[in-house]
Write an enzyme that holds these catalytic residues in place. Structure first.
Site, PDB file in Angstrom:
ATOM      1  CG  MET A   1      -1.980  -1.076   1.222  1.00  0.00           C
ATOM      2  SD  MET A   1      -2.985  -1.108   2.741  1.00  0.00           S
ATOM      3  CE  MET A   1      -1.862  -1.968   3.869  1.00  0.00           C
TER       4      MET A   1
ATOM      5  CD  GLN B   1       3.455  -3.318  -6.140  1.00  0.00           C
ATOM      6  OE1 GLN B   1       3.156  -2.162  -5.907  1.00  0.00           O
ATOM      7  NE2 GLN B   1       2.587  -4.324  -6.031  1.00  0.00           N
TER       8      GLN B   1
ATOM      9  CB  CYS C   1      -1.387   1.013  -8.256  1.00  0.00           C
ATOM     10  SG  CYS C   1      -1.692   2.589  -7.418  1.00  0.00           S
TER      11      CYS C   1
ATOM     12  CE  LYS D   1      -2.402  -6.487  -4.471  1.00  0.00           C
ATOM     13  NZ  LYS D   1      -3.334  -5.409  -4.787  1.00  0.00           N
TER      14      LYS D   1
ATOM     15  CG  ASN E   1      -5.817  -7.572  -2.588  1.00  0.00           C
ATOM     16  OD1 ASN E   1      -5.533  -6.630  -3.306  1.00  0.00           O
ATOM     17  ND2 ASN E   1      -5.958  -7.432  -1.299  1.00  0.00           N
ATOM     18  N   GLY E   2      -8.887  -8.177  -1.846  1.00  0.00           N
ATOM     19  CA  GLY E   2     -10.075  -7.346  -1.977  1.00  0.00           C
ATOM     20  C   GLY E   2     -11.114  -7.648  -0.929  1.00  0.00           C
ATOM     21  CG  ASP E   3     -14.196  -5.769  -0.460  1.00  0.00           C
ATOM     22  OD1 ASP E   3     -13.529  -4.718  -0.377  1.00  0.00           O
ATOM     23  OD2 ASP E   3     -15.181  -5.893  -1.209  1.00  0.00           O
TER      24      ASP E   3
ATOM     25  N   GLY F   1      -5.198  -5.758   2.932  1.00  0.00           N
ATOM     26  CA  GLY F   1      -4.685  -4.408   2.761  1.00  0.00           C
ATOM     27  C   GLY F   1      -5.220  -3.460   3.810  1.00  0.00           C
ATOM     28  NE  ARG F   2      -9.267  -0.916   0.857  1.00  0.00           N
ATOM     29  CZ  ARG F   2     -10.476  -0.911   0.316  1.00  0.00           C
ATOM     30  NH1 ARG F   2     -11.223   0.181   0.385  1.00  0.00           N
ATOM     31  NH2 ARG F   2     -10.953  -1.990  -0.276  1.00  0.00           N
TER      32      ARG F   2
END
Length: 346
Positions: A17, A70, A100, A142, A203-205, A227-228
């Site tokens: 991130m 990365q 990204c 990614k 990846n995601g949520d 991630g978040r």
């Protein structure tokens, strides 16, 4: 889980991130059970390699292996050179950023914008693989499901990337068009997993142990990337790993443990960024920790007026001392709280 010659501790990873996953944050997540962490994206522009920003992003002092870096860019030879540059500075795995969605990245046709130009995307990946092969350094990549809902081409690209030697793929279940809006979809990730033999990461949520298990079941993926949801709660990695292994929930962390972890994180953060930048960039991390805690909003406002690292540390110490006098453990945090403070996931 293996990436080339490297055996990973588990299949729960930290997503790269921008502005978040610096060395102190990666090491923090590792200490709380993350099996793998990738650096913030490093530019392929040679003229920026000696900048302070890039030198901080390429700092791996004391970081446990494998060290994964990365890289981002739009030119195949420049990306190959960037891979070699980072290998010389300790990178053991090179990850290519085609995920990204940030405008400042995509407007230069880097990141997920590359998915619009399949020949260029494949040429970049091939150049990076060739640059890494003599060093025995595996290449991962990614990406998103595609540029838009009408142009989901992750499956086509995944097959091409596998054919040229990419060793692992991470797929974020949104298109570039979505950014971070709406919900991630996992059907495309499942299709990618069914089509390739190399490891695939979903990846995601992924914001809770239950969601991690559900995503793994829905996609058949080999790992999940968080991630978040790790912002301000790095212990989510041990919670997910424990739940996947046992089917049972861990209790929330002790207030004293969180206090100690945050204070150590801040000291490491100041060491990397220095007093002036360190105090200011630490505010977001402190805000993420306290956002769902009693008195957190007022404390975040107080943080914005503190300009000194000693005063910042003392304020954090006092806040958690007062919280610890009220409760032994943190309250259970609702999934999805990270949305308000989302950073750019690479």
């Amino acid at each position: 889980m293996h990436i080339g010659p490297y055996t990973l501790a588990n299949n729960v990873f930290v997503a790269p991130m921008a502005g978040v996953t610096d060395r102190p944050f990666r090491q923090l997540c590792r200490s709380f059970g993350a099996g793998y962490a990738v650096s913030e994206m490093v530019t392929s522009r040679r003229d920026l390699w000696n900048s302070l920003k890039t030198s901080r992003r390429a700092n791996h002092e004391g970081e446990p292996g494998p060290v994964a870096v990365q890289i981002a860019g739009t030119d195949a030879q420049m990306m190959a050179d960037a891979a070699a540059y980072n290998i010389d500075r300790g990178a053991q795995i090179i990850d290519i950023n085609m995920g990204c969605p940030a405008k400042k990245v995509c407007n230069k046709w880097a990141g997920s914008a590359l998915m619009q130009d399949e020949p260029l995307a494949v040429a970049i990946a091939q150049a990076v693989v060739r640059a890494c092969e003599p060093h025995g350094v595996p290449v991962t990549l990614k990406m998103r499901t595609g540029w838009s809902r009408e142009h989901r081409n992750a499956l086509v690209l995944a097959r091409a990337f596998e054919d040229i030697g990419v060793r692992m793929l991470t797929v974020h279940g949104r298109t570039r068009e979505q950014g971070y809006k709406g919900l991630a979809e996992y059907e495309t990730i499942a299709a990618v997993k069914s089509a390739v033999r190399i490891p695939v990461v979903a990846n995601g949520d992924v914001d809770s142990p239950e969601k991690a298990r559900a995503v793994l079941a829905a996609t058949g993926a080999d790992a999940v990337m968080v991630g978040r949801a790790a912002q301000g709660q790095p212990w989510i990695f041990r919670e997910i790993a424990h739940f996947l292994a046992t089917g049972t929930q861990l209790a929330p962390p002790l207030v004293a443990e969180v206090q100690r972890a945050l204070l150590e994180h801040l000291q490491d953060h100041y060491g990397l960024y220095g007093e002036f930048t360190g105090v200011r960039s630490a505010r977001k991390h402190i805000g993420w920790y306290v956002r769902a805690l009693p008195g957190g909003d007022a404390f975040r406002a107080e943080m914005n007026g503190i300009e000194d690292s000693g005063a910042q540390l003392s304020a954090v110490h006092r806040f958690f001392d007062a919280l610890g006098a009220r409760m032994d453990r943190l309250p259970v945090r609702a999934a999805g709280v990270a949305e308000e403070f989302a950073e750019n996931e690479a």
